[in-house]
Scaffold this motif. Structure first.
Motif, PDB file in Angstrom:
ATOM      1  N   GLY A   1       0.817  -1.195   0.000  1.00  0.00           N
ATOM      2  CA  GLY A   1       0.000   0.000   0.000  1.00  0.00           C
ATOM      3  C   GLY A   1       0.856   1.253   0.000  1.00  0.00           C
ATOM      4  N   PRO A   2       0.288   2.383  -0.455  1.00  0.00           N
ATOM      5  CA  PRO A   2       1.034   3.653  -0.445  1.00  0.00           C
ATOM      6  C   PRO A   2       1.425   4.066   0.968  1.00  0.00           C
ATOM      7  CG  PRO A   2      -0.905   3.812  -1.858  1.00  0.00           C
ATOM      8  CD  PRO A   2      -1.030   2.537  -1.091  1.00  0.00           C
ATOM      9  N   GLU A   3       2.629   4.630   1.072  1.00  0.00           N
ATOM     10  CA  GLU A   3       3.153   5.120   2.350  1.00  0.00           C
ATOM     11  C   GLU A   3       3.169   6.637   2.314  1.00  0.00           C
ATOM     12  OE1 GLU A   3       7.132   3.850   3.062  1.00  0.00           O
ATOM     13  OE2 GLU A   3       7.484   5.334   4.644  1.00  0.00           O
ATOM     14  N   PHE A   4       2.531   7.271   3.288  1.00  0.00           N
ATOM     15  CA  PHE A   4       2.427   8.725   3.330  1.00  0.00           C
ATOM     16  C   PHE A   4       3.807   9.375   3.485  1.00  0.00           C
ATOM     17  CE2 PHE A   4       0.826  12.848   4.116  1.00  0.00           C
ATOM     18  CZ  PHE A   4       1.517  13.369   5.198  1.00  0.00           C
ATOM     19  N   LEU A   5       4.047  10.426   2.667  1.00  0.00           N
ATOM     20  CA  LEU A   5       5.300  11.186   2.759  1.00  0.00           C
ATOM     21  C   LEU A   5       5.048  12.622   3.241  1.00  0.00           C
ATOM     22  CD1 LEU A   5       7.074  10.124  -0.577  1.00  0.00           C
ATOM     23  CD2 LEU A   5       7.643   9.381   1.749  1.00  0.00           C
ATOM     24  N   PHE A   6       4.281  13.397   2.455  1.00  0.00           N
ATOM     25  CA  PHE A   6       4.095  14.818   2.744  1.00  0.00           C
ATOM     26  C   PHE A   6       2.669  15.261   2.432  1.00  0.00           C
ATOM     27  CE2 PHE A   6       8.560  15.479   3.092  1.00  0.00           C
ATOM     28  CZ  PHE A   6       9.189  14.855   2.024  1.00  0.00           C
ATOM     29  N   THR A   7       2.257  16.344   3.134  1.00  0.00           N
ATOM     30  CA  THR A   7       1.092  17.118   2.739  1.00  0.00           C
ATOM     31  C   THR A   7       1.521  18.572   2.591  1.00  0.00           C
ATOM     32  OG1 THR A   7      -0.292  15.706   4.142  1.00  0.00           O
ATOM     33  CG2 THR A   7      -1.301  17.690   3.251  1.00  0.00           C
ATOM     34  N   LEU A   8       1.092  19.202   1.481  1.00  0.00           N
ATOM     35  CA  LEU A   8       1.349  20.621   1.246  1.00  0.00           C
ATOM     36  C   LEU A   8       0.013  21.315   1.101  1.00  0.00           C
ATOM     37  CD1 LEU A   8       4.145  20.120  -1.421  1.00  0.00           C
ATOM     38  CD2 LEU A   8       4.495  20.792   0.961  1.00  0.00           C
ATOM     39  N   TYR A   9      -0.129  22.489   1.709  1.00  0.00           N
ATOM     40  CA  TYR A   9      -1.441  23.140   1.732  1.00  0.00           C
ATOM     41  C   TYR A   9      -1.515  24.437   0.941  1.00  0.00           C
ATOM     42  CZ  TYR A   9      -2.686  19.838   5.420  1.00  0.00           C
ATOM     43  OH  TYR A   9      -2.961  18.700   6.127  1.00  0.00           O
TER      44      TYR A   9
ATOM     45  N   GLU B   1       4.855  26.585  -0.018  1.00  0.00           N
ATOM     46  CA  GLU B   1       5.177  25.689   1.093  1.00  0.00           C
ATOM     47  C   GLU B   1       6.189  24.640   0.646  1.00  0.00           C
ATOM     48  OE1 GLU B   1       1.742  23.914   2.831  1.00  0.00           O
ATOM     49  OE2 GLU B   1       2.836  23.028   4.517  1.00  0.00           O
ATOM     50  N   GLU B   2       7.106  24.280   1.533  1.00  0.00           N
ATOM     51  CA  GLU B   2       8.102  23.249   1.282  1.00  0.00           C
ATOM     52  C   GLU B   2       8.176  22.334   2.503  1.00  0.00           C
ATOM     53  OE1 GLU B   2      11.211  25.912  -1.459  1.00  0.00           O
ATOM     54  OE2 GLU B   2      11.872  25.015   0.431  1.00  0.00           O
ATOM     55  N   LYS B   3       8.412  21.028   2.231  1.00  0.00           N
ATOM     56  CA  LYS B   3       8.628  20.082   3.320  1.00  0.00           C
ATOM     57  C   LYS B   3       9.744  19.130   2.940  1.00  0.00           C
ATOM     58  CE  LYS B   3       4.199  20.300   5.645  1.00  0.00           C
ATOM     59  NZ  LYS B   3       2.993  19.586   6.132  1.00  0.00           N
ATOM     60  N   GLU B   4      10.519  18.714   3.936  1.00  0.00           N
ATOM     61  CA  GLU B   4      11.666  17.846   3.687  1.00  0.00           C
ATOM     62  C   GLU B   4      11.633  16.623   4.586  1.00  0.00           C
ATOM     63  OE1 GLU B   4      14.803  21.417   3.474  1.00  0.00           O
ATOM     64  OE2 GLU B   4      15.687  19.466   3.006  1.00  0.00           O
ATOM     65  N   LYS B   5      12.141  15.521   4.029  1.00  0.00           N
ATOM     66  CA  LYS B   5      12.298  14.302   4.802  1.00  0.00           C
ATOM     67  C   LYS B   5      13.463  13.530   4.211  1.00  0.00           C
ATOM     68  CE  LYS B   5       9.788  10.088   6.117  1.00  0.00           C
ATOM     69  NZ  LYS B   5       8.507   9.357   5.989  1.00  0.00           N
ATOM     70  N   GLU B   6      14.539  13.463   4.932  1.00  0.00           N
ATOM     71  CA  GLU B   6      15.759  12.776   4.485  1.00  0.00           C
ATOM     72  C   GLU B   6      16.188  13.340   3.122  1.00  0.00           C
ATOM     73  OE1 GLU B   6      14.909   8.612   6.896  1.00  0.00           O
ATOM     74  OE2 GLU B   6      15.023   8.575   4.727  1.00  0.00           O
ATOM     75  N   ARG B   7      16.212  12.545   2.081  1.00  0.00           N
ATOM     76  CA  ARG B   7      16.703  13.001   0.770  1.00  0.00           C
ATOM     77  C   ARG B   7      15.583  13.602  -0.087  1.00  0.00           C
ATOM     78  NH1 ARG B   7      18.942   8.403   2.221  1.00  0.00           N
ATOM     79  NH2 ARG B   7      17.374   7.109   1.195  1.00  0.00           N
TER      80      ARG B   7
END
Lengths: 115, 110
Positions: free
Chosen positions: B43-51, B55-61
């Motif tokens: 199943g899909p794994e959640f990474l980010f939500t942008l509103y 807006e910018e969001k980071e997670k590891e690479r």
């Protein structure tokens, strides 16, 4: 870590037979979704529940598909009779939508093959 | 009708070769834009939500950005374990329904 549970993981059936899939959402998540994903495509919403009530079933083929969430917790999706074109991944997701969170968290899915 | 288009359909990178995935959308009243990662048979794994735009969001690479018409998922110095299908989805209106694109299949070679 809380997860969405689904069973079975795999199901092989012959056309015209009945199949059923089960989903247990993350505890406390009032909103539950069933999606269908055809290979190479993104998931498409079949039905959405808020607690035990259906919020959106506009894309559910109601002549053969049914879904229920009787106590507002776990849910069952049924297909009767199954057709060859129903072969796909059936995904369940849950969220706190309406309770302060928009993110949907998906289960591992049930891969259905109709022969 | 809400439309979500992802490009490219497939992308092959060498380990360490940075790149970006695109998600363009045509919707009325965007509530949020979501990025998911999906491994084969899962199943899909959640990474980010942008509103909102900007807006910018980071997670590891990974870094996700949003404009009024599109979102980018930037992958910096990818590793083979970043290989997966990356799905973009938009949420419109009041019922929290997600409309997904077809995804980008990313392969990172060692």
């Amino acid at each position: 870590e809380a997860e969405v549970a689904q069973s079975p993981r795999y199901k092989i059936t012959e056309k015209s037979q009945a199949v059923a899939f089960w989903c247990d959402p993350i505890s406390g998540h009032a909103t539950l979704y069933w999606y269908r994903q055809i290979l190479g495509q993104g998931p498409e919403l079949l039905v959405q529940f808020q607690d035990e009530s259906v919020v959106d079933d506009s894309q559910l083929p109601k002549d053969r598909f049914s879904a229920e969430r009787l106590k507002g917790v776990d849910s069952t999706l049924k297909i009767q009779p199954a057709e060859l074109g129903d072969s796909a991944m059936y995904l369940c997701a849950s969220s706190l939508a309406g309770q302060g969170g928009n993110e949907q968290f998906f289960g591992p899915g049930t891969r259905l093959t109709v022969l | 009708e809400d439309q979500v288009t992802q490009s490219p359909e497939a992308l092959r990178l060498q380990e360490g070769e940075s790149s970006s995935l695109n998600c363009s959308y045509t919707v009325s009243g965007l509530r949020g834009l979501f990025w998911y990662r999906q491994d084969p048979g899962k199943g899909p794994e959640f990474l980010f939500t942008l509103y909102s735009a900007g807006e910018e969001k980071e997670k590891e690479r990974l870094k996700a950005t949003l404009t009024k018409k599109e979102s980018f998922l930037h992958i910096t110095a990818p590793k083979p374990e970043d290989s997966a299908t990356y799905l973009c989805a938009v949420q419109v209106g009041s019922n929290y329904k997600l409309t997904f694109g077809k995804g980008t299949l990313l392969t990172v070679n060692p």
